[in-house]
Design an enzyme around this catalytic site. Structure first.
Site, mmCIF file in Angstrom:
data_model
loop_
_atom_site.group_PDB
_atom_site.id
_atom_site.type_symbol
_atom_site.label_atom_id
_atom_site.label_comp_id
_atom_site.label_asym_id
_atom_site.label_seq_id
_atom_site.Cartn_x
_atom_site.Cartn_y
_atom_site.Cartn_z
ATOM 1 C CG ASP A 105 -1.864 -1.124 1.292
ATOM 2 O OD1 ASP A 105 -2.171 -1.683 0.219
ATOM 3 O OD2 ASP A 105 -2.309 -1.461 2.400
HETATM 4 N N1 URA Z 1 -1.246 -5.932 3.816
HETATM 5 C C1 URA Z 1 -1.731 -4.684 3.815
HETATM 6 O O1 URA Z 1 -2.768 -4.399 4.409
HETATM 7 N N2 URA Z 1 -1.034 -3.729 3.160
HETATM 8 C C2 URA Z 1 0.130 -3.984 2.521
HETATM 9 O O2 URA Z 1 0.720 -3.062 1.951
HETATM 10 C C3 URA Z 1 0.618 -5.297 2.530
HETATM 11 C C4 URA Z 1 -0.085 -6.255 3.184
#
Ligand code: URA
Length: 258
Positions: A105
């Site tokens: 993310d």
């Molecule tokens: N899980 C998440 O919620 N975000 C990420 O970036 C990776 C795994």
């Protein structure tokens, strides 16, 4: 093995065909020290010494880069509105065919593999290949021991959407931090798993993929090319407890400057 000069430059850099024609025309390309203006000239990719704009083009077939992703960047090759992880790479290593393998993310930090090796990327991301990814999580509420069993059973994060069994532990001496191993990468998975047990992820960082830990010397926003043996480590499935104890008391160090 020989290859056309213009094709070689195109494959190894971000220059377009038009850029390359102009560079050749402007005498900005040399092969073994001589200015070359004809893109059709045949070179040996492994032996010929090619420079463009004074920069040596180092021939690489497959490229593997480990990036320590900062917050604020998206894992994509292009985005109209947001900064991408590709923008963190120097000109000497950027080329058209590389892409981030999987997504973190925008607000997640840590280990991202950038490569042009499609089959390897597929192996790393496919849950069937069982390559784990390890994250350190900062939680809004204290960790509860019941999470260990709930996640081990395969938690349902949305009606009907069930996760594969996952291992999770509280980080030693830190009630708001957890260490988690996942074998899949659903959208916002870690955040949704903790939301499903009424907690909230405040910070998230990925520290290891397969048997390869993010090198400690790699600062935030920094990257390094990895060697063949490290690529093999990426494909390993290590023992969870060993990885967990190998982080030792250093969990919070992953948040420094992050
Ligand atoms: N899980 C998440 O919620 N975000 C990420 O970036 C990776 C795994």
């Amino acid at each position: 093995m020989t290859e056309r000069l213009d094709k070689f430059i195109s494959a190894q850099t971000c220059y377009t065909r038009t850029d390359i024609r102009k560079l050749l025309w402007k005498r900005k390309v040399t092969v073994d020290g001589k200015i070359i203006r004809d893109g059709e000239v045949k070179i040996n990719p492994e032996m010929s010494d090619v420079t463009v704009n004074g920069r040596k083009i180092i021939y690489r077939d497959k490229v593997y880069i480990i990036l320590n992703k900062p917050e604020g960047y998206v894992c994509a090759t292009e985005d109209k509105n947001k900064k991408t992880v590709m923008e963190l790479l120097g000109e000497d290593i950027r080329r058209k065919d590389i892409f981030p393998s999987g997504r973190l993310d925008k607000d997640t930090t840590g280990m991202v593999l950038i490569t042009n090796d499609g089959p390897l990327s597929h192996r790393i991301l496919s849950p069937k290949k069982h390559i784990p990814k390890y994250y350190i999580v900062k939680l809004a509420e204290p960790f509860e021991e019941k999470y260990v069993n709930i996640f081990e059973q395969g938690i349902e994060i949305d009606r009907g959407e069930k996760c594969l069994p996952a291992k999770v532990r509280q980080c030693p001496d830190c009630e708001n931090m957890a260490f988690i191993e996942l074998f899949e990468g659903k959208y916002h998975q870690v955040k949704r798993m903790f939301a499903a047990v009424d907690n909230n992820v405040e910070k998230l960082t990925r520290i290891q993929m397969g048997g390869l830990k993010i090198p400690e010397k790699l600062g935030i926003g920094e990257y390094m090319e990895i060697m063949h043996k490290d690529v093999e480590n990426l494909l390993k499935t290590p023992d969870f407890e060993e990885v967990f104890s190998s982080v030792g008391g250093n969990f919070s160090s992953y948040w420094i400057n992050k």
